[in-house]
Design an enzyme around this catalytic site. Sequence first.
Site, short mmCIF file in Angstrom:
data_model
loop_
_atom_site.label_atom_id
_atom_site.label_comp_id
_atom_site.label_asym_id
_atom_site.label_seq_id
_atom_site.Cartn_x
_atom_site.Cartn_y
_atom_site.Cartn_z
N LYS B 78 -11.48 -25.12 -33.81
CA LYS B 78 -12.60 -24.32 -33.32
C LYS B 78 -12.20 -23.64 -32.01
O LYS B 78 -11.58 -24.29 -31.15
CB LYS B 78 -13.83 -25.21 -33.11
N SER B 158 -23.07 -24.08 -34.89
CA SER B 158 -22.14 -23.10 -34.37
C SER B 158 -20.73 -23.16 -34.98
O SER B 158 -20.00 -22.18 -34.90
CB SER B 158 -22.01 -23.29 -32.87
N SER B 182 -24.32 -28.66 -34.59
CA SER B 182 -23.36 -27.58 -34.84
C SER B 182 -22.24 -27.90 -35.80
O SER B 182 -21.43 -27.03 -36.13
CB SER B 182 -22.74 -27.13 -33.52
#
Lengths: 95, 491
Positions: B78, B158, B182
Amino acid sequence: MSLDAATVRRIAKLARIRVDDAEVETLRTELNAILGYVEQLGEVDVEGVEPLSGGAQMALRQRADVVTDGEIAEKILANAPDRNENFFAVPKVVE
Amino acid sequence: MSIFDLTIAEAGKKLAAKEISAVELTSAYNDAVTALNPRLNAYITVTPELALTQAKAADARIAAGQAGPLTGIPLAMKDLFCTEGVRTTAASKILEPFIPPYESTVSAQLLAAGAVILGKANLDEFAMGSSNITSGYGPVENPWKRNGSDAKLVPGGSSGGSAAAVSARLALGATGTDTGGSIRQPAAFTGLAGIKPTYGRCSRYGIVAFASSLDQAEPMARNVEDCAILLNAMAGFDTKDSTSAERAVPDFTKALTKGVKGLRIGIPAEYRLEGTNPEILALWDKGIEWLKAQGAEIVEISLPHTKYGLAVYYIVAPAEASSNLARYDGVRFGARVDGVDLIDMYERTRAAGFGTEVKRRIMIGTYVLSHGYYDAYYLKAQKVRNLILRDFTNAFDKVDAILTPTAPSAAFGLGEKMDDPVTMYLNDVFTVPASLAGVPAMSVPAGLNAEGLPLGLQVIGKHFDEETVFAVSAAIERAAGFSALPDVRAK
């Protein structure tokens, strides 16, 4: 409680975010929607309840007060938008 | 069978047996990324050459007999984890030029385990969002489609880029972070497994901060076992994070076969929200039956403050964000927009660098922390947060784990639910309470809805009892037999 345009401008100033006049009304509506949603916390009885500040179920750890790194000025300055030798450079603050 | 059908565990065995090489595996994934990333936008930055160098090193390590379960396994990182020498943007324009001079602890541990990093996965800007539409580098397309429709759906957020990458087979696994859901919500939206460990289990050092009392690093993968393998490498005490837990990390893969016989599983009445999709409720009932059939005892429980979770979250998280994001001032790193003086430079830099949602949250946070409103909003929210923690503590006196749905709906279309921020926030209604309490929680793919989209169930455990979470999740996975695949994927 509902925010007015002046309060939105004041918050933007505190947050150091430039807001155009055209944006103020949209922001005001959106921020009020969020604040309206969180209003529901008013109905919870928190008498005698301690605030919970963190996710960790423990006391914060302390470490010995000793230097653990240093001499990495080049690394620290490598991403600076503007620099002058080993300093970060900013617009003139003092006349 | 295609090389892309292998899980991390299976690929690890083939690598160890030298049936495939790390370079072969990585090259296949590099090609898949080249082919599909322009469409899905799962990665912001791809690092194919670096990945090949790491794969060569992995092959050498395997040849030397020093390989571990992650040696040679291609992963997506990420783009919230700082990676030394590789641009890290947090999906924000304000960090567009930022090249970290150091490595986050979690990514360093994965690299030390021999993992191969294919690139930096897209996300909502500063991890603020539930659909990956707030990214400054464009939205991510969910590889899944509704039956008979080609409409673009969101991958959740997210960690939407991580989810899309693993689901479309542009990575074998991925790191994500979870602040309010997320990783669990995107995992549910893309048919993946993802676990948010206990707060303190993984170091936050080098993760771009959003809300520090909530942020946790975590793995996302195609199944529960792969998540356990990843978490084994990611977890552990770190002196560089003051909230890192100083405790031993068990081998999480050992928990997978424990079973649920004799375990007490709590079913919280408050998660049966009015208006929840009947398909989600039906899947939840199925999950209850699966666990019962494997010998678990089902216990009705109450988490009375559940409904206040989102309101607490939308005070606490923006408050912490407004403080954390004060560092983006155009002076030390990141983008700068010149102004007539210092203040003007700050204001122009932040106005141009931050997206709409980030500005909104910084402003809400600034307001709830400001003089005269602190007690009414922030302090009050912290107290209700304590009541939410207490709900869990009380429940865990009676049960070993809790079963709930992960999200109130399946993946929705790009452009839907975007009329006002509060509607979008409701996505996190089932995941936020566990984040606020700091307890571990996992989403497991459990079925498809009538439109052919994946749905997830969430297993919540006690602090530092990820092992029970893994045991229950593995039991659900076995019973669900989820084997559906997304339309868009590397084959």
